[in-house]
Scaffold this active site. Structure first.
Site, PDB file in Angstrom:
ATOM      1  NE  ARG A 111     -68.519 -10.601  72.909  1.00  0.00           N
ATOM      2  CZ  ARG A 111     -68.700 -11.698  73.656  1.00  0.00           C
ATOM      3  NH1 ARG A 111     -68.629 -12.890  73.088  1.00  0.00           N
ATOM      4  NH2 ARG A 111     -68.944 -11.600  74.933  1.00  0.00           N
ATOM      5  CE  LYS A 133     -67.933   9.639  61.229  1.00  0.00           C
ATOM      6  NZ  LYS A 133     -68.331  11.069  61.272  1.00  0.00           N
ATOM      7  CD  GLU A 175     -73.524  14.914  53.393  1.00  0.00           C
ATOM      8  OE1 GLU A 175     -72.324  15.250  53.432  1.00  0.00           O
ATOM      9  OE2 GLU A 175     -74.270  14.982  54.390  1.00  0.00           O
ATOM     10  CE  LYS A 213     -67.286   9.601  54.411  1.00  0.00           C
ATOM     11  NZ  LYS A 213     -68.706   9.289  54.374  1.00  0.00           N
ATOM     12  CD  GLU A 223     -65.508  12.305  62.969  1.00  0.00           C
ATOM     13  OE1 GLU A 223     -66.031  13.338  62.519  1.00  0.00           O
ATOM     14  OE2 GLU A 223     -66.165  11.333  63.367  1.00  0.00           O
ATOM     15  NE  ARG A 227     -64.701   9.276  58.922  1.00  0.00           N
ATOM     16  CZ  ARG A 227     -64.999   7.990  58.793  1.00  0.00           C
ATOM     17  NH1 ARG A 227     -64.079   7.062  59.005  1.00  0.00           N
ATOM     18  NH2 ARG A 227     -66.213   7.611  58.444  1.00  0.00           N
ATOM     19  CG  ASN A 231     -67.849  16.068  61.362  1.00  0.00           C
ATOM     20  OD1 ASN A 231     -68.707  15.239  61.100  1.00  0.00           O
ATOM     21  ND2 ASN A 231     -66.773  15.784  62.088  1.00  0.00           N
ATOM     22  CG  HIS A 234     -72.585  17.293  58.572  1.00  0.00           C
ATOM     23  ND1 HIS A 234     -72.085  17.762  57.380  1.00  0.00           N
ATOM     24  CD2 HIS A 234     -73.267  16.158  58.271  1.00  0.00           C
ATOM     25  CE1 HIS A 234     -72.437  16.932  56.407  1.00  0.00           C
ATOM     26  NE2 HIS A 234     -73.157  15.959  56.918  1.00  0.00           N
ATOM     27  CG  HIS A 238     -75.758  16.474  62.494  1.00  0.00           C
ATOM     28  ND1 HIS A 238     -74.645  15.711  62.781  1.00  0.00           N
ATOM     29  CD2 HIS A 238     -76.302  15.925  61.380  1.00  0.00           C
ATOM     30  CE1 HIS A 238     -74.525  14.750  61.872  1.00  0.00           C
ATOM     31  NE2 HIS A 238     -75.505  14.870  61.013  1.00  0.00           N
ATOM     32  CG  HIS A 253     -78.500  14.373  56.622  1.00  0.00           C
ATOM     33  ND1 HIS A 253     -77.969  14.636  57.875  1.00  0.00           N
ATOM     34  CD2 HIS A 253     -77.424  14.259  55.785  1.00  0.00           C
ATOM     35  CE1 HIS A 253     -76.653  14.685  57.804  1.00  0.00           C
ATOM     36  NE2 HIS A 253     -76.286  14.461  56.550  1.00  0.00           N
TER      37      HIS A 253
END
Length: 355
Positions: A111, A133, A175, A213, A223, A227, A231, A234, A238, A253
């Site tokens: 956990r 993330k 990025e 960032k 998000e 935030r 993206n 992306h 993506h 990427h």
């Protein structure tokens, strides 16, 4: 050394030899485990000195295709066999894949155990290690299973960049360029003054990039709003990365997101959000500095399954993040298929030959 304190975990910018060991032992972990891939284990762990030699180590195969639940199961098995308890500390030494995978594994093990990132790629230093993330790829979708979980610390040492191939530098710069477009004129001006990437003060560049960032992700940890601007590039990026992932010519990427930045800038321009001058300025810098790969793009119909599966969709529609000027970005903008198709057709004229 520069220290950035935020709700996302303390971030340190400077040589690992100046305080990393002291920081780790100040946390009084019951055990320390290091996660690396074969590449970073060979080239990067030696830079940690005797710290690496005294820690329990788990090494996995490098590459985005190994960012899976199966890899997590392997890590959990190794930690269980080593007897790690909930007071242990996991340290992730590697690029974005290691930070994403390791963070997810640590956040779920018993956990949740504490973890720290030591990013070794420019992409991870500039973006992937920051923001909490974590996740793995699933059923062909990028980072589809994951959690928001902040590291205890992030230690960025530009010395690791000497281990990278040229494409690794380009991936990270993608990025950084994105951060400049969506949130920092000062960062954009710094980047615009670069003639090439061979003579960059990485410490100066990262010190401008990382606060962007930290500020955006810190203001919206889960998000729900601003935030989402991270993206930019992306959504299409993506989808392209996922499309090519299991082919003979997978895109990194950074390569995929570079194409996404171009295509989504085109959408923003055609939608009247981005001025012609800003659009041309962005395209000019991306083509000059990031050198987009030459690829035959798939038709929109072949990308649709990944666009439809995008994590950012609401009510079945994908919300794009699009710049309205250099240094500012909007989010949750719905884009018609015709606009996406036009941007892909335009993009193909910019990258004309095949891989």
């Amino acid at each position: 050394m520069t220290t950035y304190t935020s709700s996302l975990g303390n971030l340190y910018l400077g040589p690992v030899r100046h305080g990393l060991k002291e920081l780790i032992f100040s946390l009084q972990p019951s055990a320390i485990t290091i996660l690396a891939d074969d590449y970073t284990a060979r080239l990067c762990l030696p830079l940690l000195g005797d710290l690496a030699e005294t820690c329990h180590q788990v090494t996995i195969v490098p590459g985005e295709t190994h960012k899976t639940l199966d890899s997590c199961a392997h890590i959990w098995s190794m930690w269980t066999k080593a007897g790690l308890d909930r007071s242990a500390l996991a340290i992730h030494v590697g690029g974005g894949m290691i930070c994403d995978l390791g963070g997810f594994a640590a956040s779920c093990y018993q956990r949740g155990i504490r973890f720290g990132h030591i990013p070794t790629s420019l992409l991870a230093m500039a973006d992937a290690s920051i923001g909490g993330k974590t996740g793995v790829n699933f059923e062909g979708f990028k980072n589809y299973i994951g959690r928001f979980e902040n590291p205890t610390f992030i230690w960025v040492d530009p010395a690791f960049l000497a281990t990278l191939p040229e494409q690794g530098i380009l991936d990270g710069m993608t990025e950084i360029v994105k951060h400049a477009i969506i949130g920092s004129r000062a960062l954009w001006e710094f980047i615009s003054g670069l003639d090439d990437l061979a003579h960059v003060s990485w410490t100066d560049l990262l010190s401008l990039n990382m606060p962007v960032k930290l500020e955006i992700a810190g203001a919206d940890p889960k998000e729900k709003g601003i935030r989402k601007t991270l993206n930019f590039g992306h959504t299409i990026g993506h989808a392209l990365e996922s499309y090519y992932l299991d082919t003979a010519t997978p895109l990194s990427h950074g390569q995929a997101v570079t194409l996404g930045i171009l295509a989504e800038s085109r959408i923003a321009f055609k939608a009247g959000l981005l001025s012609k001058q800003d659009f041309q300025t962005i395209i000019g810098l991306v083509m000059r500095l990031l050198r987009p790969c030459e690829v035959t793009l798939p038709p929109l119909e072949d990308l649709r399954q990944w666009l439809k599966g995008d994590k950012k969709k609401t009510d079945g529609r994908v919300g794009f993040s699009l710049p309205d000027t250099i240094g500012s970005c909007r989010w949750d903008i719905h884009v018609d298929d015709s606009e996406i198709r036009e941007s892909l057709n335009w993009l193909q004229t910019q990258v004309k030959t095949t891989l």
